[in-house]
Design an enzyme around this catalytic site. Structure first.
Site, mmCIF file in Angstrom:
data_model
loop_
_atom_site.group_PDB
_atom_site.id
_atom_site.type_symbol
_atom_site.label_atom_id
_atom_site.label_comp_id
_atom_site.label_asym_id
_atom_site.label_seq_id
_atom_site.Cartn_x
_atom_site.Cartn_y
_atom_site.Cartn_z
ATOM 1 C CB THR A 155 -26.469 -23.865 8.085
ATOM 2 O OG1 THR A 155 -25.475 -24.741 8.624
ATOM 3 C CG2 THR A 155 -27.829 -24.513 8.220
ATOM 4 C CB VAL A 156 -28.391 -19.263 6.829
ATOM 5 C CG1 VAL A 156 -29.427 -18.288 6.270
ATOM 6 C CG2 VAL A 156 -28.761 -19.661 8.253
ATOM 7 C CD GLU B 120 -39.581 -11.050 9.657
ATOM 8 O OE1 GLU B 120 -39.615 -11.440 10.848
ATOM 9 O OE2 GLU B 120 -40.220 -10.070 9.246
ATOM 10 C CB VAL C 133 -35.599 -11.788 15.804
ATOM 11 C CG1 VAL C 133 -36.327 -12.241 17.061
ATOM 12 C CG2 VAL C 133 -34.591 -10.702 16.132
ATOM 13 N N GLY D 141 -26.739 -31.733 16.176
ATOM 14 C CA GLY D 141 -26.612 -30.495 15.415
ATOM 15 C C GLY D 141 -27.498 -29.369 15.914
ATOM 16 C CE LYS E 15 -31.850 -15.528 17.875
ATOM 17 N NZ LYS E 15 -32.147 -16.959 18.044
ATOM 18 N N GLY F 5 -32.262 -23.010 11.794
ATOM 19 C CA GLY F 5 -32.066 -24.033 10.774
ATOM 20 C C GLY F 5 -32.072 -23.447 9.379
#
Length: 441
Positions: free
Chosen positions: A12-13, A126, A129, A184, A202, A306
């Site tokens: 996804t990322v 970056e 978190v 999702g 985190k 996301g």
């Protein structure tokens, strides 16, 4: 000067990062200087949402790291291994790293720190978190002059979506979780999210940034929402609160004369007054509240997960490194680095330790199931009073014809005293059980 990017992971990322790099129009001019050179994937034959030339794909992530055409390694594969080893391999090769991997940094940050300092390369994180929320750089730089006293936040979008639905609809946890999985917003195995582990990773990272020293990730107490009863969300609403999964890192003692800083770091469901800055953060959004001197309170709010938000943060870090390379040259000169990410500069870390939980002070919400008879509230109040616990409010709700539910909210009290009171209350013959116990702000 074109800068070659090696991408570890095309989920996804990773697909979001590749999409940004492939469409530089209208973005920062430096994006046009970034070129995707190699991409590591688990399955070469798997259909993908973004088209990447087949010759760029490899099932060997080490080959991507080692490729001389790759100048910056971007790790978005997740998990502890082989991600940790690949990050260290890239550092050893003198290549800067951008990672979104909170689990690796939370557990192996000091090891990566030492390696990065020795090799003179940047490791930026970056995206680890808060997804698209810029919080790492502000904590390192914009707020660097402050004495940070407390960092608290809603930093898991899955649980915030579930709690928002439970509050709005009076729905049960299991039903909303199933909906979140279909949409999702939750993984097929949601344990890391709903049991608090993701938020604990985190807050461990934010603790290192805020106080200049690490705490053992495994020592951070984490309670999730998987055992939360919908009636506690409903009762909280009736009493003027909302329930959120809160991650907190608070300085208890500064540490002087060589003593370590004493910190209270934890994750748990929390009742927030509706007036609290974090109370209105709903759905999959995240927010992080930083409190320090002299700045006061600063809140960072935005989408916490996301493809789009996280990829945005990843590419921002790539651009940060690309800008430094343009200004100072592609490699360190005579072994000296152009600069080290302050989080990962091992020599700057200060000693920290976690406070004994019994020594912390909190307000508390307690739900008790009791027999429905006169005098029960008085005896419960006596137990609290004898333990030195001051009560803010005590309310009885009808459970059924034979039992009642009593909800107590305390004033701030030492945890050891609160637990002493609970033990005494649980021993009362009229009390069937302590049904719920949550922290309150």
């Amino acid at each position: 000067m074109t800068i070659g990017i090696g991408l570890l992971g095309l989920g996804t990322v990773g697909a979001g990062v590749a999409e940004i790099l492939a469409t530089p129009e209208g973005r920062h001019p430096l994006v046009a200087e970034l070129e995707l050179r190699r991409v590591a994937v688990r399955d070469l034959q798997r259909p993908r949402t973004i088209r990447v030339p087949a010759e760029l794909l490899s099932s060997d992530p080490a080959a991507v790291v080692d490729d001389p055409a790759v100048d910056i390694v971007v790790e978005v594969m997740g998990g502890l291994e082989p991600a940790r080893s690949l990050i260290l391999r890239a550092i050893a090769a003198g290549k800067p790293v951008v990672t979104a991997n909170k689990a690796v940094i939370a557990r192996h940050g000091e090891e990566i720190s030492a390696a990065a300092a020795a090799a003179g390369v940047y490791v930026l994180l970056e995206a680890a978190v808060g997804g698209g929320i810029p919080i790492i750089e502000p904590l390192k730089q914009s707020l660097g002059a402050n004495r940070i006293q407390r960092v608290s936040g809603i930093i898991n979008g899955t649980t915030n979506y579930i709690l928002s639905r439970m509050a709005a609809e009076g729905a049960e946890y299991a039903a909303v979780l199933a909906d979140a999985q279909r949409l999702g917003y939750a993984e097929a195995d949601p344990a890391a999210d709903v049991q608090g582990a993701d938020a604990a990773d985190k807050i461990a990272i934010l603790t290192g940034l805020a106080y200049g020293g690490s705490v053992p990730r495994e020592a951070i107490p984490a309670e999730g929402i998987d055992q939360l009863d919908a009636r506690d969300v409903t009762y909280a609403d009736q009493l003027g609160f909302v329930v959120k999964l809160l991650a907190v890192s608070q300085r208890i003692e500064t540490g002087t004369n060589g003593d370590p800083q004493l910190l209270d770091v934890r994750v748990h469901p929390t009742l927030l007054p509706r007036s609290h800055p974090l109370a209105g953060v709903n759905g999959v959004f995240n927010a992080i509240l930083v409190e320090g001197e002299p700045v006061g309170q600063v809140m960072f709010y935005g989408p916490g997960a996301g493809a789009g938000p996280t990829a945005s943060a990843v590419v921002a870090d790539i651009l940060n490194i690309a800008g430094i390379r343009q200004a100072t040259g592609a490699r360190a000169v005579d072994g000296e680095p152009p600069g080290i990410d302050p989080l990962l500069a091992a020599g700057s870390w200060r000693q920290c330790r976690l406070v004994d939980g019994a020594r912390t002070t909190h307000r508390n919400y307690v739900r008790l199931r009791t027999t429905d008879q006169p005098g029960v509230i008085g005896r419960i109040g006596t137990c609290f009073g004898e333990a030195g616990v001051s009560i803010q409010s005590i309310v009885q709700f009808e459970a059924d014809s034979e039992a009642a539910e009593i909800v107590v909210i305390t004033h701030e009290v030492l945890e050891s005293r609160f637990r002493q009171a609970l033990d005494a209350i649980a021993a009362l013959p009229e009390v069937q059980r302590v049904a719920a116990c949550l922290r309150t702000l």
